[in-house]
Design a protein around this motif. Structure first.
Motif, PDB file in Angstrom:
ATOM      1  N   SER A 161       0.835  -1.211   0.000  1.00  0.00           N
ATOM      2  CA  SER A 161       0.000   0.000   0.000  1.00  0.00           C
ATOM      3  C   SER A 161       0.861   1.248   0.000  1.00  0.00           C
ATOM      4  O   SER A 161       0.517   2.252  -0.627  1.00  0.00           O
ATOM      5  CB  SER A 161      -0.924   0.007   1.210  1.00  0.00           C
ATOM      6  N   ARG A 162       1.956   1.190   0.698  1.00  0.00           N
ATOM      7  CA  ARG A 162       2.885   2.323   0.705  1.00  0.00           C
ATOM      8  C   ARG A 162       3.488   2.527  -0.687  1.00  0.00           C
ATOM      9  O   ARG A 162       3.591   3.647  -1.174  1.00  0.00           O
ATOM     10  CB  ARG A 162       3.986   2.098   1.743  1.00  0.00           C
ATOM     11  N   ILE A 163       3.882   1.437  -1.331  1.00  0.00           N
ATOM     12  CA  ILE A 163       4.515   1.524  -2.651  1.00  0.00           C
ATOM     13  C   ILE A 163       3.510   1.940  -3.725  1.00  0.00           C
ATOM     14  O   ILE A 163       3.778   2.843  -4.512  1.00  0.00           O
ATOM     15  CB  ILE A 163       5.172   0.173  -3.021  1.00  0.00           C
ATOM     16  N   PHE A 166       0.009   2.929  -3.432  1.00  0.00           N
ATOM     17  CA  PHE A 166      -0.926   4.026  -3.179  1.00  0.00           C
ATOM     18  C   PHE A 166      -0.301   5.209  -2.447  1.00  0.00           C
ATOM     19  O   PHE A 166      -0.983   6.183  -2.162  1.00  0.00           O
ATOM     20  CB  PHE A 166      -2.126   3.529  -2.372  1.00  0.00           C
ATOM     21  N   LYS A 167       0.974   5.089  -2.103  1.00  0.00           N
ATOM     22  CA  LYS A 167       1.676   6.144  -1.365  1.00  0.00           C
ATOM     23  C   LYS A 167       0.986   6.457  -0.026  1.00  0.00           C
ATOM     24  O   LYS A 167       0.950   7.598   0.416  1.00  0.00           O
ATOM     25  CB  LYS A 167       1.780   7.436  -2.194  1.00  0.00           C
ATOM     26  N   GLU A 168       0.425   5.418   0.590  1.00  0.00           N
ATOM     27  CA  GLU A 168      -0.239   5.610   1.874  1.00  0.00           C
ATOM     28  C   GLU A 168       0.793   5.874   2.967  1.00  0.00           C
ATOM     29  O   GLU A 168       1.878   5.293   2.970  1.00  0.00           O
ATOM     30  CB  GLU A 168      -1.062   4.378   2.248  1.00  0.00           C
ATOM     31  N   LYS A 169       0.420   6.718   3.883  1.00  0.00           N
ATOM     32  CA  LYS A 169       1.309   7.048   4.991  1.00  0.00           C
ATOM     33  C   LYS A 169       1.328   5.891   5.987  1.00  0.00           C
ATOM     34  O   LYS A 169       0.293   5.313   6.303  1.00  0.00           O
ATOM     35  CB  LYS A 169       0.816   8.319   5.681  1.00  0.00           C
TER      36      LYS A 169
END
Length: 118
Positions: free
Chosen positions: A86-88, A90-93
């Protein structure tokens, strides 16, 4: 033994990827309800989930090789994979709360392995 362990990690990574595909699909709008459920992302996500389940059944439920490790211990690692993907994608924090949760999952797996040598 390690072959089964690696296959279970692969199955969890595939299952996590399927969740990412489904989330990508949910963020889009579609002209009809049919298109919402019959599109490449949804079909691909569920197909990956099916592949993951087959790998899990073949390699994870083999009690002679992995015992409980394949099913009980390896399943929670998918939460870690989903967080990273999700970080990679969707760039989620990644919040402190998520880091604490991920750390607890990893610590739980480590504690289990202290009692069950490979």
């Amino acid at each position: 033994m390690y072959k089964y362990f690696i296959m279970m990690l692969l199955a969890e990574l595939i299952a996590s990827s399927s969740q990412i595909f489904l989330k990508m699909s949910s963020k889009k709008s579609y002209p009809s309800a049919i298109r919402e459920y019959l599109n490449c992302l949804v079909i691909g996500g569920y197909s990956l989930l099916m592949v993951s389940m087959v790998i899990t059944v073949v390699f994870g439920y083999n009690k002679d090789k992995l015992g409980y490790m394949g099913t009980v211990v390896m399943e929670p690692i998918s939460y870690v994979f989903v967080l990273i993907l999700s970080r990679i994608v969707f760039k989620e924090k990644i919040s402190k709360r998520k880091i604490v949760g991920m750390s607890l999952i990893i610590c739980g797996i480590a504690v289990f392995f202290l009692n069950k040598p490979m």
